[in-house]
Scaffold this motif. Structure first.
Motif, PDB file in Angstrom:
ATOM      1  N   GLY A  56       4.786   8.590 -13.313  1.00  0.00           N
ATOM      2  CA  GLY A  56       6.043   8.137 -12.738  1.00  0.00           C
ATOM      3  C   GLY A  56       6.999   9.233 -12.320  1.00  0.00           C
ATOM      4  N   VAL A  57       6.516  10.472 -12.170  1.00  0.00           N
ATOM      5  CA  VAL A  57       7.383  11.585 -11.776  1.00  0.00           C
ATOM      6  C   VAL A  57       7.780  11.444 -10.311  1.00  0.00           C
ATOM      7  CG1 VAL A  57       7.379  14.082 -11.313  1.00  0.00           C
ATOM      8  CG2 VAL A  57       6.529  13.204 -13.499  1.00  0.00           C
ATOM      9  N   ASP A 108       0.827  -1.206   0.000  1.00  0.00           N
ATOM     10  CA  ASP A 108       0.000   0.000   0.000  1.00  0.00           C
ATOM     11  C   ASP A 108       0.864   1.260   0.000  1.00  0.00           C
ATOM     12  OD1 ASP A 108      -2.297  -1.557   0.124  1.00  0.00           O
ATOM     13  OD2 ASP A 108      -2.292  -1.564   2.319  1.00  0.00           O
ATOM     14  N   ILE A 109       2.144   1.099   0.339  1.00  0.00           N
ATOM     15  CA  ILE A 109       3.040   2.243   0.460  1.00  0.00           C
ATOM     16  C   ILE A 109       3.947   2.368  -0.754  1.00  0.00           C
ATOM     17  CG2 ILE A 109       4.928   3.218   1.841  1.00  0.00           C
ATOM     18  CD1 ILE A 109       3.638   1.875   4.282  1.00  0.00           C
ATOM     19  N   THR A 143       1.379   1.889 -10.282  1.00  0.00           N
ATOM     20  CA  THR A 143       2.218   1.676  -9.107  1.00  0.00           C
ATOM     21  C   THR A 143       3.079   2.907  -8.831  1.00  0.00           C
ATOM     22  OG1 THR A 143       3.811   0.560 -10.564  1.00  0.00           O
ATOM     23  CG2 THR A 143       2.330  -0.828  -9.265  1.00  0.00           C
ATOM     24  N   GLY A 144       3.332   3.169  -7.560  1.00  0.00           N
ATOM     25  CA  GLY A 144       4.130   4.317  -7.150  1.00  0.00           C
ATOM     26  C   GLY A 144       4.637   4.111  -5.745  1.00  0.00           C
ATOM     27  N   TYR A 145       5.015   5.220  -5.099  1.00  0.00           N
ATOM     28  CA  TYR A 145       5.547   5.168  -3.728  1.00  0.00           C
ATOM     29  C   TYR A 145       5.051   6.423  -3.034  1.00  0.00           C
ATOM     30  CZ  TYR A 145       9.154   3.808  -0.238  1.00  0.00           C
ATOM     31  OH  TYR A 145       9.812   3.385   0.893  1.00  0.00           O
ATOM     32  N   ALA A 198       2.894   5.281 -11.920  1.00  0.00           N
ATOM     33  CA  ALA A 198       3.496   5.032 -13.233  1.00  0.00           C
ATOM     34  C   ALA A 198       2.578   4.109 -14.026  1.00  0.00           C
ATOM     35  CB  ALA A 198       4.874   4.406 -13.076  1.00  0.00           C
ATOM     36  N   PHE A 199       2.399   4.438 -15.293  1.00  0.00           N
ATOM     37  CA  PHE A 199       1.505   3.660 -16.151  1.00  0.00           C
ATOM     38  C   PHE A 199       2.257   2.969 -17.277  1.00  0.00           C
ATOM     39  CE2 PHE A 199      -0.908   7.013 -14.106  1.00  0.00           C
ATOM     40  CZ  PHE A 199      -1.909   6.271 -13.485  1.00  0.00           C
ATOM     41  N   ALA A 200       3.576   2.911 -17.141  1.00  0.00           N
ATOM     42  CA  ALA A 200       4.432   2.126 -18.025  1.00  0.00           C
ATOM     43  C   ALA A 200       5.573   1.608 -17.170  1.00  0.00           C
ATOM     44  CB  ALA A 200       4.962   2.980 -19.184  1.00  0.00           C
TER      45      ALA A 200
END
Length: 410
Positions: free
Chosen positions: A325-326, A234-235, A292-294, A363-365
């Motif tokens: 994804g920035v 989740d993080i 997905t990200g952070y 991010a979507f790639a």
């Protein structure tokens, strides 16, 4: 720092100081139900930190709310007072929703409050704004902290170096980059970006090695500093593996790490007040797309010794408007933020401590990066001493021993 915007509001300054006491996460925090001054991202992290926190956890002062008083426990309690949230699914009595000063809004995500606007990533930083903790932040101009590698040598030809140096840089050029750009940029902004670092040929060889590593199935889900939590996904949504650069199939990654080390050496102890003498292995990371990200966090919230974060990006033809994804950095005490796009052959430095809360936006790639953390000798020694004497509030990265993660660089 350059850029516009008035001073951050009181809400921003307060929320910027709120971190999970164990892992440094800054989003969706729970307040300690007893002292109401410490925060955690989950009840599990509160329990893990209780041995340390109970030494400073104080009960509510006279005049505090009955709800706060009823949640307190005695100072020698073996269990922490429960953290509270405004979730209706919580087994404890919900407290009123925290004010803007108590809630950090993830920039760029769907707004959870009326004054928090979602802001698309993109190259036009002059007009973009975001609301965090009730204060409006403006984007720092990218040119203030970004330089191309060839600029230090006067041309792209200078960056290509000489035959026999596969990392693409001559030592004089690396020294010039360190002394004339990285040192002043880091000491002024705390963030430094170097584009076209190794050149397209070397960069593509590194990318090929990373893709090959990924295809072997060596990558595992990224973990928090404490691996006991079941809420890691989740993080953070990345998959990672650790390399030294000496493994089979990692020769060019090793050259990248040597070039990073060379730059740090040439900084000659002039990066802040740090005395850098070692680093971690390289963390090779992949965000597999699909949003997905952070979440917003700090790399080193608990003085584990890491002082400089260094990231190399490997994403050719990356379009942040489409792919996201920035990396968004919120420099402490500033009314601005910095967006770092994960462009191919881009090298990024920033302070690892609480001065630079940051997040990886969805991010979507597929998004690849290689991260190395450099250690301050004095803070690292103190952290190792605390770890060896049983103070678990300071965790070695991923709970690995020092011998597994440290390499001397100076």
């Amino acid at each position: 720092m350059a850029g516009g915007g008035g001073p951050a509001g009181e809400g921003s300054s307060q929320s910027d100081q709120q971190y999970c006491e164990l892992c440094g996460k800054m989003e969706n925090l729970l307040r300690c139900g007893r002292c109401r001054s410490s925060f955690y991202c989950s009840k599990e992290h509160q329990r893990q930190d209780w041995k340390k926190h109970k030494l400073v956890c104080k009960g509510p002062a006279a005049g505090d709310s009955p709800a706060a008083r009823s949640s307190s426990t005695t100072g020698d309690s073996p269990q922490p007072a429960p953290a509270h949230t405004d979730s209706h699914g919580d087994s404890h009595s919900p407290l009123p929703k925290p004010s803007g000063a108590e809630t950090a809004v993830t920039a760029g995500a769907a707004p959870s409050r009326p004054d928090a606007a979602a802001v698309p990533a993109g190259p036009d930083t002059k007009q973009r704004e975001v609301v965090v903790g009730g204060a409006t932040l403006r984007a720092i101009k990218e040119e203030d902290y970004t330089q191309t590698s060839g600029e230090a040598g006067g041309s792209s030809a200078a960056r290509r170096g000489v035959a026999g140096r596969p990392n693409g840089h001559t030592k004089p050029l690396l020294q010039k980059l360190a002394q004339e750009y990285i040192i002043p940029c880091m000491n002024k902004h705390g963030i430094c970006v170097l584009d076209d670092f190794l050149g397209p040929e070397v960069g593509e060889r590194i990318a090929g090695e990373v893709r090959a590593l990924h295809s072997t199935g060596r990558f595992t889900d990224g973990q928090l500093v404490s691996q006991k939590s079941d809420s890691s996904r989740d993080i953070r949504g990345d998959q990672i593996t650790w390399v030294e650069g000496k493994e089979a199939g990692c020769k060019t990654i090793g050259h990248l790490m040597n070039s990073m080390d060379d730059l740090i050496r040439h900084c000659g102890g002039k990066l802040g007040n740090f005395r850098i003498n070692g680093r971690t292995k390289a963390m090779v990371a992949c965000y597999p797309g699909k949003g997905t990200g952070y979440v917003r966090h700090v790399d080193n919230p608990n003085a584990d010794g890491r002082c400089v974060t260094c990231i190399y990006y490997l994403n050719a033809n990356w379009d942040a408007k489409v792919n996201g994804g920035v990396l968004r950095i919120f420099p402490e005490g500033k009314s601005q933020f910095a967006d770092i796009e994960p462009k191919f052959d881009r090298l990024l430095f920033f302070w690892s401590d609480r001065r630079n809360p940051h997040e990886v936006q969805p991010a979507f790639a597929t998004r690849y990066a290689i991260t190395v953390w450099y250690f301050d000798a004095d803070e690292r020694a103190r952290a190792k001493e605390k770890y060896q004497t049983g103070e678990k509030s300071v965790r070695i990265e991923l709970n690995k021993s020092s011998d597994e993660v440290v390499k001397e660089v100076c």
